[in-house]
Design a protein around this motif. Structure first.
Motif, PDB file in Angstrom:
ATOM      1  N   MET A 200       0.697  -1.231  -0.044  1.00 21.62           N
ATOM      2  CA  MET A 200      -0.021   0.055  -0.222  1.00 21.62           C
ATOM      3  C   MET A 200       0.901   1.170  -0.001  1.00 21.62           C
ATOM      4  O   MET A 200       0.458   2.195   0.728  1.00 21.62           O
ATOM      5  CB  MET A 200      -1.068   0.147   1.254  1.00 21.62           C
ATOM      6  CG  MET A 200      -1.809  -1.317   1.219  1.00 21.62           C
ATOM      7  SD  MET A 200      -3.036  -1.003   2.511  1.00 21.62           S
ATOM      8  CE  MET A 200      -2.054  -0.429   4.153  1.00 21.62           C
ATOM      9  N   GLY A 201       1.887   1.205  -0.719  1.00 21.30           N
ATOM     10  CA  GLY A 201       3.069   2.390  -0.906  1.00 21.30           C
ATOM     11  C   GLY A 201       3.396   2.887   0.701  1.00 21.30           C
ATOM     12  O   GLY A 201       4.038   3.802   0.835  1.00 21.30           O
TER      13      GLY A 201
ATOM     14  N   HIS B  82      -7.464   1.749  -5.118  1.00 22.64           N
ATOM     15  CA  HIS B  82      -6.622   2.640  -5.743  1.00 22.64           C
ATOM     16  C   HIS B  82      -7.325   3.969  -6.407  1.00 22.64           C
ATOM     17  O   HIS B  82      -8.223   3.545  -7.209  1.00 22.64           O
ATOM     18  CB  HIS B  82      -5.509   2.246  -6.444  1.00 22.64           C
ATOM     19  CG  HIS B  82      -4.235   3.113  -6.322  1.00 22.64           C
ATOM     20  ND1 HIS B  82      -4.201   4.282  -6.877  1.00 22.64           N
ATOM     21  CD2 HIS B  82      -3.172   2.710  -5.820  1.00 22.64           C
ATOM     22  CE1 HIS B  82      -2.947   4.791  -6.420  1.00 22.64           C
ATOM     23  NE2 HIS B  82      -2.207   3.901  -5.899  1.00 22.64           N
TER      24      HIS B  82
ATOM     25  N   HIS C 142      -5.095  -2.776  -2.033  1.00 21.14           N
ATOM     26  CA  HIS C 142      -4.402  -1.507  -2.661  1.00 21.14           C
ATOM     27  C   HIS C 142      -4.716  -1.672  -4.075  1.00 21.14           C
ATOM     28  O   HIS C 142      -4.968  -0.420  -4.552  1.00 21.14           O
ATOM     29  CB  HIS C 142      -2.722  -2.013  -2.543  1.00 21.14           C
ATOM     30  CG  HIS C 142      -1.952  -0.675  -3.218  1.00 21.14           C
ATOM     31  ND1 HIS C 142      -2.264   0.491  -2.330  1.00 21.14           N
ATOM     32  CD2 HIS C 142      -1.029  -0.920  -3.887  1.00 21.14           C
ATOM     33  CE1 HIS C 142      -1.246   1.207  -3.211  1.00 21.14           C
ATOM     34  NE2 HIS C 142      -0.535   0.542  -3.889  1.00 21.14           N
ATOM     35  N   ARG C 143      -4.836  -2.973  -4.862  1.00 20.71           N
ATOM     36  CA  ARG C 143      -5.445  -2.829  -6.267  1.00 20.71           C
ATOM     37  C   ARG C 143      -6.718  -2.197  -6.346  1.00 20.71           C
ATOM     38  O   ARG C 143      -7.166  -1.631  -7.243  1.00 20.71           O
ATOM     39  CB  ARG C 143      -5.098  -4.211  -6.901  1.00 20.71           C
ATOM     40  CG  ARG C 143      -3.718  -4.586  -7.268  1.00 20.71           C
ATOM     41  CD  ARG C 143      -3.810  -6.045  -8.013  1.00 20.71           C
ATOM     42  NE  ARG C 143      -4.229  -7.010  -7.376  1.00 20.71           N
ATOM     43  CZ  ARG C 143      -3.748  -7.764  -6.522  1.00 20.71           C
ATOM     44  NH1 ARG C 143      -2.289  -7.743  -6.519  1.00 20.71           N
ATOM     45  NH2 ARG C 143      -4.361  -8.856  -5.711  1.00 20.71           N
TER      46      ARG C 143
ATOM     47  N   TRP D 121      -6.287   6.260  -8.193  1.00 20.88           N
ATOM     48  CA  TRP D 121      -5.969   6.847  -9.430  1.00 20.88           C
ATOM     49  C   TRP D 121      -5.329   5.884 -10.353  1.00 20.88           C
ATOM     50  O   TRP D 121      -5.296   5.856 -11.667  1.00 20.88           O
ATOM     51  CB  TRP D 121      -5.012   8.298  -9.454  1.00 20.88           C
ATOM     52  CG  TRP D 121      -3.595   7.892  -8.680  1.00 20.88           C
ATOM     53  CD1 TRP D 121      -2.511   7.773  -9.417  1.00 20.88           C
ATOM     54  CD2 TRP D 121      -3.296   8.069  -7.462  1.00 20.88           C
ATOM     55  NE1 TRP D 121      -1.652   7.647  -8.357  1.00 20.88           N
ATOM     56  CE2 TRP D 121      -1.953   7.799  -7.310  1.00 20.88           C
ATOM     57  CE3 TRP D 121      -4.163   8.572  -6.343  1.00 20.88           C
ATOM     58  CZ2 TRP D 121      -1.158   8.040  -6.411  1.00 20.88           C
ATOM     59  CZ3 TRP D 121      -3.404   8.539  -5.016  1.00 20.88           C
ATOM     60  CH2 TRP D 121      -2.235   8.327  -4.837  1.00 20.88           C
ATOM     61  N   GLN D 122      -4.592   4.759  -9.816  1.00 21.69           N
ATOM     62  CA  GLN D 122      -3.955   3.703 -10.766  1.00 21.69           C
ATOM     63  C   GLN D 122      -5.240   3.177 -11.416  1.00 21.69           C
ATOM     64  O   GLN D 122      -6.159   2.618 -10.411  1.00 21.69           O
ATOM     65  CB  GLN D 122      -3.121   2.877 -10.062  1.00 21.69           C
ATOM     66  CG  GLN D 122      -1.653   3.330  -9.733  1.00 21.69           C
ATOM     67  CD  GLN D 122      -0.889   2.815  -8.971  1.00 21.69           C
ATOM     68  OE1 GLN D 122      -1.061   1.500  -8.665  1.00 21.69           O
ATOM     69  NE2 GLN D 122       0.160   3.412  -8.470  1.00 21.69           N
TER      70      GLN D 122
ATOM     71  N   ASP E  63     -12.654   8.772  -3.084  1.00 23.68           N
ATOM     72  CA  ASP E  63     -11.169   8.707  -2.674  1.00 23.68           C
ATOM     73  C   ASP E  63     -11.150   8.001  -1.433  1.00 23.68           C
ATOM     74  O   ASP E  63     -11.770   8.958  -0.583  1.00 23.68           O
ATOM     75  CB  ASP E  63     -10.655   9.957  -2.707  1.00 23.68           C
ATOM     76  CG  ASP E  63      -9.120  10.053  -2.380  1.00 23.68           C
ATOM     77  OD1 ASP E  63      -8.856   9.471  -1.665  1.00 23.68           O
ATOM     78  OD2 ASP E  63      -8.352  10.842  -3.004  1.00 23.68           O
TER      79      ASP E  63
ATOM     80  N   HIS F  49      -3.329  13.027  -6.839  1.00 26.42           N
ATOM     81  CA  HIS F  49      -3.516  11.725  -7.293  1.00 26.42           C
ATOM     82  C   HIS F  49      -2.229  11.501  -8.165  1.00 26.42           C
ATOM     83  O   HIS F  49      -2.454  11.351  -9.569  1.00 26.42           O
ATOM     84  CB  HIS F  49      -4.748  11.710  -8.333  1.00 26.42           C
ATOM     85  CG  HIS F  49      -5.974  11.528  -7.252  1.00 26.42           C
ATOM     86  ND1 HIS F  49      -7.268  11.373  -7.748  1.00 26.42           N
ATOM     87  CD2 HIS F  49      -6.007  11.246  -5.916  1.00 26.42           C
ATOM     88  CE1 HIS F  49      -7.997  11.270  -6.841  1.00 26.42           C
ATOM     89  NE2 HIS F  49      -7.068  11.283  -5.746  1.00 26.42           N
TER      90      HIS F  49
ATOM     91  N   ASP G 223       1.860   9.447  -8.438  1.00 24.01           N
ATOM     92  CA  ASP G 223       2.512   8.350  -7.803  1.00 24.01           C
ATOM     93  C   ASP G 223       4.063   9.113  -7.420  1.00 24.01           C
ATOM     94  O   ASP G 223       4.599   8.550  -6.437  1.00 24.01           O
ATOM     95  CB  ASP G 223       2.929   7.143  -8.706  1.00 24.01           C
ATOM     96  CG  ASP G 223       1.925   6.131  -8.909  1.00 24.01           C
ATOM     97  OD1 ASP G 223       1.011   6.201  -7.587  1.00 24.01           O
ATOM     98  OD2 ASP G 223       1.552   5.797  -9.940  1.00 24.01           O
TER      99      ASP G 223
ATOM    100  N   THR H 277     -11.193   2.886 -10.100  1.00 21.31           N
ATOM    101  CA  THR H 277     -11.278   4.155 -11.164  1.00 21.31           C
ATOM    102  C   THR H 277     -12.324   3.952 -12.207  1.00 21.31           C
ATOM    103  O   THR H 277     -12.907   4.731 -12.848  1.00 21.31           O
ATOM    104  CB  THR H 277      -9.790   4.309 -11.834  1.00 21.31           C
ATOM    105  OG1 THR H 277      -9.475   3.035 -12.387  1.00 21.31           O
ATOM    106  CG2 THR H 277      -8.786   4.635 -10.824  1.00 21.31           C
TER     107      THR H 277
ATOM    108  N   GLY I 123      -8.787   7.584   0.349  1.00 23.06           N
ATOM    109  CA  GLY I 123      -7.287   7.754   1.090  1.00 23.06           C
ATOM    110  C   GLY I 123      -7.598   8.137   2.449  1.00 23.06           C
ATOM    111  O   GLY I 123      -6.738   7.826   3.230  1.00 23.06           O
TER     112      GLY I 123
END
Ligand code: AMP
Ligand code: MG
Length: 348
Positions: A36-37, A71, A67-68, A73-74, A174, A129, A131, A79, A176
């Motif tokens: 998850m970054g 996400h 995470h996939r 923006w990826q 979002d 948004h 990376d 999305t 986040g």
């Protein structure tokens, strides 16, 4: 969920250092996952070594999948949902997204809209948004006004028979502001399924503990938002979460001003007045959403927002270094700096 930075890994080390007291009494299965970054540390103190390894692998797979799936923006499932909303179409949503939309709607309502996972368009407009980090410059005032005028809200969303539709094409989800909390709750759920009773899951300083750390509670450091170290610590045990939202986590500087990633849905600009907010709660998803909401509320109204969200343990550090705490938080907080900062205890 932002990229891994040297700052974050340093911070994780601080948290671990503080929580290392009492380690002698217990067996420790300690794993660092880069998911998850961020660095997620899973420490398990009881049970069989093989069970701990299997449970940790399951946690890792689950977090990678989330995470996939979530996400912002990826390109992926979320999305695709956002694209459908923007073009006025309905979209299928699985049970996990349905649950997150329902919880997000309720947390947003409790916060009076200060926590608003429907403002993905604004967050993208500010460049968060991406990376490789936000760069600035800040967006055009007219573009911000135009997004605000469309008033995206979780109440625009409706789910029927597993399909989501929005009354408002300006809604962009979002997650986040509370996805990390949800992820940590899921990790703990998986550990418990494996009958693990004493553990800590720590994602870059945001964490949930279950049980005890040997004979003593876990000792958790709260980062100084403007200094290199820890400003305070709290001891946690049983089943508790500690979440912090800070203006130092993701930001860019432009013409000497800091523009951070926590956006005030009322103004469309980064929230002003707070530098960090720490919330303790029993559920990580709630602690995470509340930390974001109280940060937006700022030094004047954070306590009302805490009350409305059912939070009785919270601490806000304002942009001048003043500390505000609820009585329950004050009782258990130990300041690690001498002299301690100016402290105001506020009854929610
Ligand atoms: P946190 O670090 O938990 O405070 O979450 C910050 C993240 O939540 C940002 O990077 C955005 O993705 C999202 N966000 C920003 N402002 C808000 C807000 N007012 N309500 C909900 N989510 C937000
Ligand atoms: Mg949050």
């Amino acid at each position: 969920m932002s990229g891994l930075t040297a700052r974050r890994s340093w911070w994780l080390a601080v948290v671990l250092l503080l929580s290392a007291c009492g380690q002698k009494e217990a067996q420790l299965h300690d794993t660092q996952l880069l998911v998850m970054g961020t660095l997620v540390n899973v420490s398990i103190l009881d049970g069989d070594e093989d069970v701990a390894a299997v449970a940790t692998t399951e946690v890792e797979q689950r977090l990678r999948q989330m995470h996939r799936d979530l996400h912002a923006w990826q390109p992926g499932p979320l999305t695709r949902v956002n694209e459908a909303i923007a073009s006025g179409e309905s979209a299928p949503v699985d049970t996990e997204k349905t649950m997150l939309i329902e919880r997000g709607t309720e947390l947003s309502r409790q916060s009076g809209g200060l926590f608003n996972p429907a403002i993905g368009n604004l967050i993208a407009l500010w460049g968060f948004h991406s990376d490789d980090g936000p760069h600035g410059p800040p967006p055009d005032a007219a573009a911000i006004r135009s997004l605000l005028a469309q008033a995206p809200s979780m109440t625009d969303l409706h789910i029927d028979d597993g399909r989501l539709r929005s009354d408002n094409p300006a809604v962009q989800l979002d997650f986040g502001g509370f996805a990390k909390g949800y992820a940590i709750d899921e990790a703990i759920r998986i550990l418990r399924e494996h009958h693990i009773d004493n553990a800590i899951v720590n994602a870059g300083g945001d964490l949930r503990v279950i049980g005890r750390h040997g004979a003593r509670p876990w000792r958790i450091g709260i980062r100084d938002p403007r200094g290199p170290g820890v400003i305070a610590s709290v001891e946690v045990s049983g089943d508790e979460c500690v979440f912090t939202s800070g203006d130092y986590e993701r930001y860019f500087e432009y013409q000497g001003r800091r523009y951070h990633h926590i956006i005030d849905p009322r103004s469309g600009y980064p929230a002003v007045g707070s530098s960090s907010v720490t919330v303790l709660s029993h559920e990580a998803i709630v602690a995470d959403a509340a930390a974001t909401a109280l940060f937006v509320a700022g030094p004047d109204t954070w306590a009302q927002t805490a009350k409305a969200m059912g939070i009785d343990q919270a601490m806000l550090i304002d942009d001048k270094g003043n500390v505000y705490m609820t009585p329950a938080m004050a009782k258990r907080t130990h300041f690690e700096v001498d002299p301690p900062p100016p402290i105001k205890v506020v009854v929610p």
